[in-house]
Every structure is written in structure tokens, then in C-alpha cells.
Design an enzyme around this catalytic site. Structure first.
Site, PDB file in Angstrom:
ATOM      1  N   LYS A  77       0.841  -1.184   0.000  1.00 44.24           N
ATOM      2  CA  LYS A  77       0.000   0.000   0.000  1.00 44.24           C
ATOM      3  C   LYS A  77       0.882   1.241   0.000  1.00 44.24           C
ATOM      4  CE  LYS A  77      -4.368  -0.598   1.189  1.00 44.24           C
ATOM      5  NZ  LYS A  77      -5.169  -1.506   1.980  1.00 44.24           N
TER       6      LYS A  77
ATOM      7  N   GLY B  97       0.506   4.607   1.314  1.00 43.95           N
ATOM      8  CA  GLY B  97      -0.321   5.481   2.143  1.00 43.95           C
ATOM      9  C   GLY B  97       0.046   6.934   1.892  1.00 43.95           C
ATOM     10  N   ALA B  98      -0.575   7.829   2.649  1.00 40.73           N
ATOM     11  CA  ALA B  98      -0.287   9.240   2.456  1.00 40.73           C
ATOM     12  C   ALA B  98       1.121   9.571   2.927  1.00 40.73           C
ATOM     13  CB  ALA B  98      -1.308  10.093   3.184  1.00 40.73           C
ATOM     14  N   GLU B  99       1.580   8.925   3.989  1.00 42.26           N
ATOM     15  CA  GLU B  99       2.904   9.296   4.502  1.00 42.26           C
ATOM     16  C   GLU B  99       3.899   8.145   4.515  1.00 42.26           C
ATOM     17  OE1 GLU B  99       3.355  10.301   8.545  1.00 42.26           O
ATOM     18  OE2 GLU B  99       1.900   8.861   9.266  1.00 42.26           O
ATOM     19  N   ALA B 100       3.430   6.974   4.175  1.00 43.93           N
ATOM     20  CA  ALA B 100       4.337   5.825   4.250  1.00 43.93           C
ATOM     21  C   ALA B 100       4.063   4.844   3.123  1.00 43.93           C
ATOM     22  CB  ALA B 100       4.162   5.125   5.593  1.00 43.93           C
TER      23      ALA B 100
ATOM     24  N   LYS C  86       4.194 -13.759   7.113  1.00 38.88           N
ATOM     25  CA  LYS C  86       4.539 -12.481   6.489  1.00 38.88           C
ATOM     26  C   LYS C  86       4.397 -11.329   7.477  1.00 38.88           C
ATOM     27  CE  LYS C  86       3.577 -13.687   1.776  1.00 38.88           C
ATOM     28  NZ  LYS C  86       4.364 -13.150   0.718  1.00 38.88           N
TER      29      LYS C  86
ATOM     30  N   ASP D 130      -6.244   9.828  13.961  1.00 36.96           N
ATOM     31  CA  ASP D 130      -6.624   9.670  12.549  1.00 36.96           C
ATOM     32  C   ASP D 130      -7.661   8.560  12.414  1.00 36.96           C
ATOM     33  OD1 ASP D 130      -6.678  10.039   9.831  1.00 36.96           O
ATOM     34  OD2 ASP D 130      -4.734   9.097   9.443  1.00 36.96           O
TER      35      ASP D 130
END
Ligand SMILES: Nc1ncnc2c1ncn2[C@@H]1O[C@H](COP(=O)(O)OP(=O)(O)O)[C@@H](O)[C@H]1O
Ligand SMILES: Nc1ncnc2c1ncn2[C@@H]1O[C@H](COP(=O)(O)OP(=O)(O)O)[C@@H](O)[C@H]1O
Lengths: 222, 326
Positions: free
Chosen positions: A5, A7-10, A28, A128
């Protein structure tokens, strides 16, 4: 590495245990790597990424202690800005909430409300609370992820903002079911939080009336 | 079809004349400048009332349009300051009833986005709207404009203005802070507050003022104030982009004049392979054409209002507005 994924910051990667941790193990793991943002000045960039990585790890484990399901953290790398954690198999609440039956939705939202109350009682705000940061597992547990904007803050204001954010997420993403979903969240929250919940809920209403245009009138008096 | 739009939500009394082809025939305004301190709603209203007639005449002359050629009158009914809004509404109603022209009340924030789309050609942007009175991230989702992030306390333009005033810089503060920031060299840590999709600037403003009083270098503080406030704005906009997966980012409002903010947003947009747009400053600031154009869009898509429906609403939110034209 396989990107799971963005994400917005990672960036989140799904990796075999051994590769992520350089030691033997099964299954995993998720590696959350906070990436550098060119748009902000390096001082802010480093400071934000480092402090959020460290704080997030701590919040994950304290949330778990407060009986809110969160992934197990295996490694905190403050130099590489990486967190290595358990992979939670399930579906984002964002993707299922609108499709559930009314009753199932109410139960799910009540559970979410209860978990938010548990966090708050433990002095934590998530920071968040959106439905993409909640993962519903097959057994019906709801895992909270992404504590990157969380903090230790027992104030009424912080709790109010936290709930307000959840309401806002319901309004912008789940606008078809906002009212019933939010009502159920509050019901769960009240039940779990006990005395004082009313005050928090009242604060949410106050917050809704600020930041709109009210601020404009306030500035008259500055 | 020609629409005359009246903007009077805050400092600006503006009249715009726009055709249904999207040609802006006139954009005339008069700005109330408080003698000292922040905006005084009643004084702003008095200013607007005093300049209304003159502004109208200038707009008609500029557009080379006679009032009986106008087919529609629209005005900004909110959000904004009550007294200022009522002045605009009164002017619009007077023109409408005297010349028997249909009247529409339109939303100020929606209008900022619509004129931006018209002016830049952006189709479906995530919009960062930043001014002295508003700080919002807006995007279109499921039939409405929705707020994806906003300030929990003061707007970012207000944060810059109040800081500037407190450290003795002339008003408006935004351009002053930008000018001094260019000479800033060192970043001084200031509170960076992002809460989910929302923002807060009052702690940042207070701390920047405090550091100045404690002897902090003004250039460095201006630089640090901008860097901190704008990084937070861009982060929240980025979250909306990541969430909605839209491929366009638009910046508007008075703070859009800031070059550093533009640069930061452009970099962020690039990282998401999104295009970046900024309307010309005349259409970023509060202006009449945006109200006129939104009036046209609404009217052409069947929106009609009776006089008694055209009431002002100081807290009219974008997500309360029906958008039949999209
Ligand atoms: N441990 C995990 N197991 C499974 N999915 C996860 C895990 N952590 C995060 N996710 C999913 O990835 C998404 C992005 O992760 P997140 O930590 O929120 O990053 P960002 O802050 O960049 O958005 C989350 O919304 C969640 O759905
Ligand atoms: N170059 C700039 N950098 C930062 N802020 C700016 C700049 N130019 C103007 N501003 C700010 O823009 C705001 C004015 O915005 P505007 O949209 O015209 O109206 P309003 O404040 O009435 O909503 C003020 O807060 C001003 O300081």
C-alpha cells in the site's frame, strides 16, 4: 519487496518474516516505511518521520494493553524510519461498512465506539480515526492501525477532536449511513467510557461550531 | 445570458459580470481596510454599502453592458460575516426587484472552486482554499463538494496576519511574512499540528510570537512559520489526494499568492502524478465573477429561488449545497 500500500505518509510492504527481520520465522510481516517528502524543509521532514515512527510503536503496544487490537510490533528502526509489524488479515472497515446489514453495521460501529473509549480511558487519542485505519478480521475483531498522528493526551479537547475526526470520516466517506453509524459509535463509546462520556460528546458539538466561519468573527477581537 | 454577481462575505465588495460562455466581462472590487486590528464586521458592512453604487457603475461600464441586458443577479449568501453578507444581499435584492431580474443566492466556497475550474481548465481537482477567513481542503465526491480537511481554530491567513501584527509588520501580514522569510536561514522548531485531516494554527501563531519576544530572529521566524504552516497544509491536501485518487490539485484564496506554498504543492502534486493549477490572483481572492459564474451554472441547471429563499447563512457549508451541474 512487494509494495502492499502507498499510504499518504508511508509505503507499506508485505515481506516474508525472515527477510523483514533477518532471523528465522514464519509468515509475512508488514514493513511501514515513512518516506521523505521533498516539499517540506529537511528539518521538519526528519523530525516528523522520526518522532511519528517512535511514538507510533509505543502507542501500538499501549493500545493493545488497553484491550484494543493492534498489530504486534517486531522492530522500530528510527534511523531507517521503519516499523516492522504483524500482518493483519482482514478487510478495511471502509470497504465493508456501507454493505453490511443495518444490524451488523450497528454492532460494528458500537464495537468501534467501545474501542475508541478504551483508548481514551488509557489516555491515548488515535489522531486519525478513519475507517481505512480499521481492519475487520474474519473472527469479527477490529484492529486499529496507523497511530502515526496519535498522542498521549487525556484532555477533553483531544478526545473531542478524536471523535469529531471519526464523525468527519463517516460524513465524507460513508455519507449514506453517517447518522446511524455515528449514533452507534456514540452508544458504544458511552457504554464503555461510562461517566464523563456526555462531556466528550458535548465537546464534539462545540468543535463542530468552530473552525468554520466562527474563527473569522473571533479575529475581530484580536 | 449575462449574470451580475455580488461578493461581500468579508473585506471585499466585488461585482463581476460574466456571460454563459464563461467570458468575464468585468471584475471590479473595493476592499475594506481596517484602520487597526482585525476586521470589524459592522465597519466592513458600512464600507460595502458606501461603495456599492460606485462599484456597480464601474462594473457595468467595464463590461459595456446596460443593466437591462443583465439576465440574472447572484450574490454570495455565505459563509461570511453577517453584516457584510446582508449588505450584499440587500444590494442584490434591490437590483433584482427594481429591474425585475431573477435572483440566486450562491455559496462563497463553492464559487471559489467553480471559478478556478473555469479559469484553469481543471476538471475535478482537490482544492486547497486558503484565505484570511477560510482554510479548507475541498473535493467533489458523490454529488457534492465535501470538506476533506479544515482548520479546527484559526484560518492560516489569519495566523500570518496576526503574527505580523504582533511583531510590528504592516497589514496584510501574509505578503510581509513571505518577503522576510526569503531571508531566513535557520529553521526554528515550531508546533506542527495535523489532526487526521484537520489542522490547527493558533498554537503555532502564539509560539512564533513568543519566540520573537524572546529574541528570536525575525527572518528565521518568518521562514519557520511559513515552512511549518505550509507543510501542514500540504500534508492534509496530500491525504485528500491519496484518499480520493484525484489527478488534479488546485490552490485558491488570498494565500495562493504565496510562492513558497505554490512550490510545495507543485512538488506534492508531482509525486502523485497530479496536475497543479492556480487561477490568476484576481480570481483567487474574493471576487464578483466567481459569484456570477456559479449563478449561471446553477440557473442553467434549473435552480430557481423565491425571494424568501435567498436568506444569508453565516455558516453555510459547502457540503450542504446541491450541485446539479456536475
Ligand atoms: N499491520 C497491518 N496489517 C494489514 N494492513 C495494514 C497494516 N497496517 C496498515 N495496513 C493498511 O494499510 C493502510 C495504510 O497504512 P497506514 O499505516 O495508515 O499508512 P499511512 O499513514 O501512510 O496512511 C491502512 O489504512 C491499512 O488499511
Ligand atoms: N504572498 C502572500 N503570502 C501569504 N499570505 C498572503 C499573501 N498575500 C495575501 N495573503 C493573505 O491572504 C489573505 C487575504 O485573503 P482574501 O482571499 O483576499 O480574503 P479574506 O481574508 O477576506 O478571506 C490575508 O490573510 C493575507 O495575509
Amino acid at each position: 519487496m512487494s509494495l502492499m500500500k502507498k499510504g499518504a505518509e508511508a509505503n507499506l510492504y508485505l515481506e516474508p518474516f525472515a527477510r523483514a527481520l533477518h532471523r528465522a520465522g514464519e509468515g509475512k510481516l508488514v514493513v511501514k516505511h515513512r518516506i521523505s517528502k521533498r516539499y517540506r524543509t529537511p528539518e521538519i521532514d526528519e523530525q516528523l518521520r522520526e518522532s511519528r515512527t517512535a511514538l507510533e510503536a509505543k502507542l501500538f503496544s499501549d493500545a493493545k494493553r488497553a484491550s484494543v487490537p493492534t498489530p504486534v510490533i517486531y522492530e522500530v528502526d528510527r534511523v531507517g524510519m521503519r516499523l516492522v509489524m504483524e500482518f493483519i488479515e482482514g478487510k478495511q472497515v471502509k470497504l465493508v461498512l456501507d454493505k453490511l446489514s443495518r444490524n451488523a453495521r450497528r454492532r460494528l460501529c458500537e464495537l468501534i465506539g467501545r474501542q475508541v473509549a478504551r483508548l481514551h480511558r488509557a489516555g491515548i487519542v488515535h489522531g486519525d480515526l478513519t475507517t481505512s485505519n480499521m481492519i475487520l478480521t474474519r473472527e469479527g475483531k477490529v484492529y486499529f492501525v496507523d497511530f502515526g498522528l496519535g498522542e498521549y493526551n487525556p484532555s477533553l479537547e483531544a478526545r473531542g477532536v478524536d471523535l469529531h475526526l471519526l464523525k468527519r470520516a463517516l460524513q465524507s466517506i460513508h455519507f449514506r449511513v453517517t447518522d446511524e453509524a455515528y449514533r452507534a459509535v456514540l452508544a458504544g463509546y458511552q457504554r464503555e467510557f461510562g461517566r464523563g462520556a456526555g462531556e466528550v460528546i458535548k465537546r464534539v458539538e462545540e468543535i463542530e461550531h468552530r473552525g468554520r466561519y466562527v474563527a473569522k468573527e473571533d479575529r475581530t477581537w484580536r | 445570458m449575462i449574470c451580475l454577481g455580488i461578493e461581500s462575505t468579508a473585506h471585499t465588495f466585488g461585482i463581476g459580470i460574466v456571460s454563459d460562455k464563461g467570458h468575464i466581462l468585468a471584475n471590479v472590487s473595493s476592499i475594506y481596510v481596517p484602520e487597526r486590528g482585525g476586521i470589524h464586521p459592522r465597519e466592513a458592512a458600512q464600507h460595502h454599502a458606501a461603495v456599492a453604487k460606485k462599484t456597480l457603475e464601474r462594473a457595468l461600464a467595464k463590461a459595456k453592458v446596460r443593466i437591462n441586458e443583465v439576465n440574472l443577479v447572484s450574490f454570495a449568501a455565505g459563509p461570511g460575516l453577517g453584516p457584510a453578507l446582508r449588505t450584499g444581499a440587500t444590494a442584490a435584492r434591490a437590483i433584482s426587484s427594481f429591474f425585475n431580474i431573477p435572483l440566486l443566492a450562491v455559496n462563497h466556497c463553492v464559487s471559489h472552486v467553480e471559478i478556478g475550474r473555469l479559469a484553469t481548465g481543471a476538471k475535478d481537482p482537490v482544492t486547497l482554499y486558503v484565505s484570511g477567513g477560510n482554510t479548507q481542503v475541498i473535493a467533489f465526491e458523490a454529488g457534492r463538494y465535501r470538506v476533506f480537511g479544515e482548520t479546527l481554530d484559526i484560518p492560516v491567513g489569519n495566523c500570518l496576519d496576526v503574527f505580523a501584527r504582533e511583531v510590528g509588520l504592516p497589514s496584510p501580514g501574509g505578503p510581509q511574512v513571505e518577503r522576510l522569510a526569503r531571508k531566513g536561514k535557520h529553521y526554528i522548531a515550531l508546533p506542527y499540528v495535523v489532526k487526521g485531516m484537520d489542522l490547527s494554527f493558533s498554537g503555532l501563531m502564539t509560539e512564533a510570537v513568543r519566540k520573537h519576544r524572546a529574541g528570536g530572529d525575525l527572518y528565521d521566524l518568518c521562514h519557520s512559520l511559513q515552512e511549518t504552516a505550509f507543510a501542514a497544509l500540504v500534508e492534509v491536501t496530500e491525504r485528500a489526494v491519496a484518499h480520493t485518487e484525484k489527478k488534479e490539485v488546485m490552490l485558491t484564496g488570498g494565500v495562493a499568492a504565496n510562492k513558497r506554498l505554490r512550490e510545495m504543492l507543485r512538488l506534492m502534486a508531482g509525486e502523485h502524478e497530479a496536475r497543479f493549477f492556480v487561477p490568476s490572483m484576481g480570481l483567487c481572492q474574493d471576487n464578483g465573477p466567481m459569484i456570477a459564474w456559479t449563478g449561471i451554472l446553477a440557473y442553467k441547471h434549473g435552480v430557481r429561488q423565491r425571494l424568501e429563499d435567498t436568506v444569508v447563512n453565516q455558516r453555510w457549508r459547502v457540503d450542504e449545497v446541491n450541485i446539479p451541474w456536475r
